[in-house]
Scaffold this motif. Sequence first.
Motif, PDB file in Angstrom:
ATOM      1  N   GLU A 197     -43.714   4.383   5.012  1.00 10.94           N
ATOM      2  CA  GLU A 197     -43.167   4.899   3.747  1.00 10.94           C
ATOM      3  C   GLU A 197     -43.459   6.396   3.580  1.00 10.94           C
ATOM      4  O   GLU A 197     -42.612   7.148   3.105  1.00 10.94           O
TER       5      GLU A 197
ATOM      6  N   ARG B 168     -24.854  -2.825  11.090  1.00 10.84           N
ATOM      7  CA  ARG B 168     -23.838  -3.082  10.049  1.00 10.84           C
ATOM      8  C   ARG B 168     -22.989  -4.291  10.416  1.00 10.84           C
ATOM      9  O   ARG B 168     -22.592  -5.065   9.562  1.00 10.84           O
TER      10      ARG B 168
ATOM     11  N   LYS C  16     -35.827  -0.123   8.942  1.00 10.16           N
ATOM     12  CA  LYS C  16     -35.944  -0.793   7.646  1.00 10.16           C
ATOM     13  C   LYS C  16     -34.756  -1.728   7.368  1.00 10.16           C
ATOM     14  O   LYS C  16     -34.745  -2.433   6.372  1.00 10.16           O
ATOM     15  N   GLY C  17     -33.734  -1.704   8.265  1.00 12.36           N
ATOM     16  CA  GLY C  17     -32.554  -2.536   8.056  1.00 12.36           C
ATOM     17  C   GLY C  17     -31.567  -1.944   7.063  1.00 12.36           C
ATOM     18  O   GLY C  17     -30.674  -2.626   6.590  1.00 12.36           O
ATOM     19  N   ARG C  18     -31.719  -0.666   6.769  1.00  7.87           N
ATOM     20  CA  ARG C  18     -30.801   0.029   5.851  1.00  7.87           C
ATOM     21  C   ARG C  18     -29.702   0.692   6.686  1.00  7.87           C
ATOM     22  O   ARG C  18     -29.623   1.906   6.813  1.00  7.87           O
ATOM     23  N   TYR C  19     -28.849  -0.160   7.266  1.00  7.80           N
ATOM     24  CA  TYR C  19     -27.868   0.306   8.244  1.00  7.80           C
ATOM     25  C   TYR C  19     -26.800   1.208   7.640  1.00  7.80           C
ATOM     26  O   TYR C  19     -26.362   2.152   8.298  1.00  7.80           O
ATOM     27  N   ALA C  20     -26.381   0.953   6.424  1.00  8.46           N
ATOM     28  CA  ALA C  20     -25.367   1.813   5.793  1.00  8.46           C
ATOM     29  C   ALA C  20     -25.905   3.238   5.635  1.00  8.46           C
ATOM     30  O   ALA C  20     -25.188   4.211   5.892  1.00  8.46           O
ATOM     31  N   ASP C  21     -27.182   3.363   5.233  1.00  9.48           N
ATOM     32  CA  ASP C  21     -27.796   4.686   5.113  1.00  9.48           C
ATOM     33  C   ASP C  21     -27.913   5.358   6.478  1.00  9.48           C
ATOM     34  O   ASP C  21     -27.686   6.559   6.616  1.00  9.48           O
TER      35      ASP C  21
ATOM     36  N   ASP D 242     -24.435  -7.442   9.331  1.00 11.78           N
ATOM     37  CA  ASP D 242     -24.347  -7.649   7.881  1.00 11.78           C
ATOM     38  C   ASP D 242     -23.004  -8.234   7.467  1.00 11.78           C
ATOM     39  O   ASP D 242     -22.851  -8.679   6.345  1.00 11.78           O
TER      40      ASP D 242
ATOM     41  N   TYR E 276     -34.350   4.423   8.685  1.00  9.35           N
ATOM     42  CA  TYR E 276     -33.374   3.550   8.021  1.00  9.35           C
ATOM     43  C   TYR E 276     -33.048   2.349   8.909  1.00  9.35           C
ATOM     44  O   TYR E 276     -32.967   1.214   8.428  1.00  9.35           O
TER      45      TYR E 276
END
Length: 163
Positions: free
Chosen positions: A54, A119, A84-89, A122, A81
Amino acid sequence: MLLGRSRTVVIAAWRVPTALWSYLDIASKRDEGKSDEKLWFLYGLTYDKTDRFEGAMAAYEQALAQAPNYKSALINDGAKYIAKGRYADAVSTYEKLTGEIGYDSAKAWANLGAAYRGRSADENSNREVRNEFLKKAENSYKRATTSDKKYGAAYYNLGLLYL
């Protein structure tokens, strides 16, 4: 530039995390330190090195707040990202890097491929959209191999995509 003359100090201090933290803390308290993107990037690297996920993300984002097109910070922020699995970011970060900024790096293209692949996972309910992301991932990995024919991670990930 705050860190320009002190680069060797930072590299020497890298082996001693306590000394590096002290150096970064002193530098960040100076007026020019608060707006120095390289200082924030070094904070991010240090947080990465000490497994503080973080803190690393926050530091990279602070570096990008100072210099929105800072390539190294964009690459590392995008990698966080993905982790963290924040693929869109991650997709928007790497699309900016490879598109708008025009950074042609095998690592950036391969990471964009990984973000597209994430993505696609998802989008299990919409096969057409999922396949579109997989095609974009394939194209990104191929672009990585053209950018650097010796970048093994691109070939490996392209192989995984075909499984």
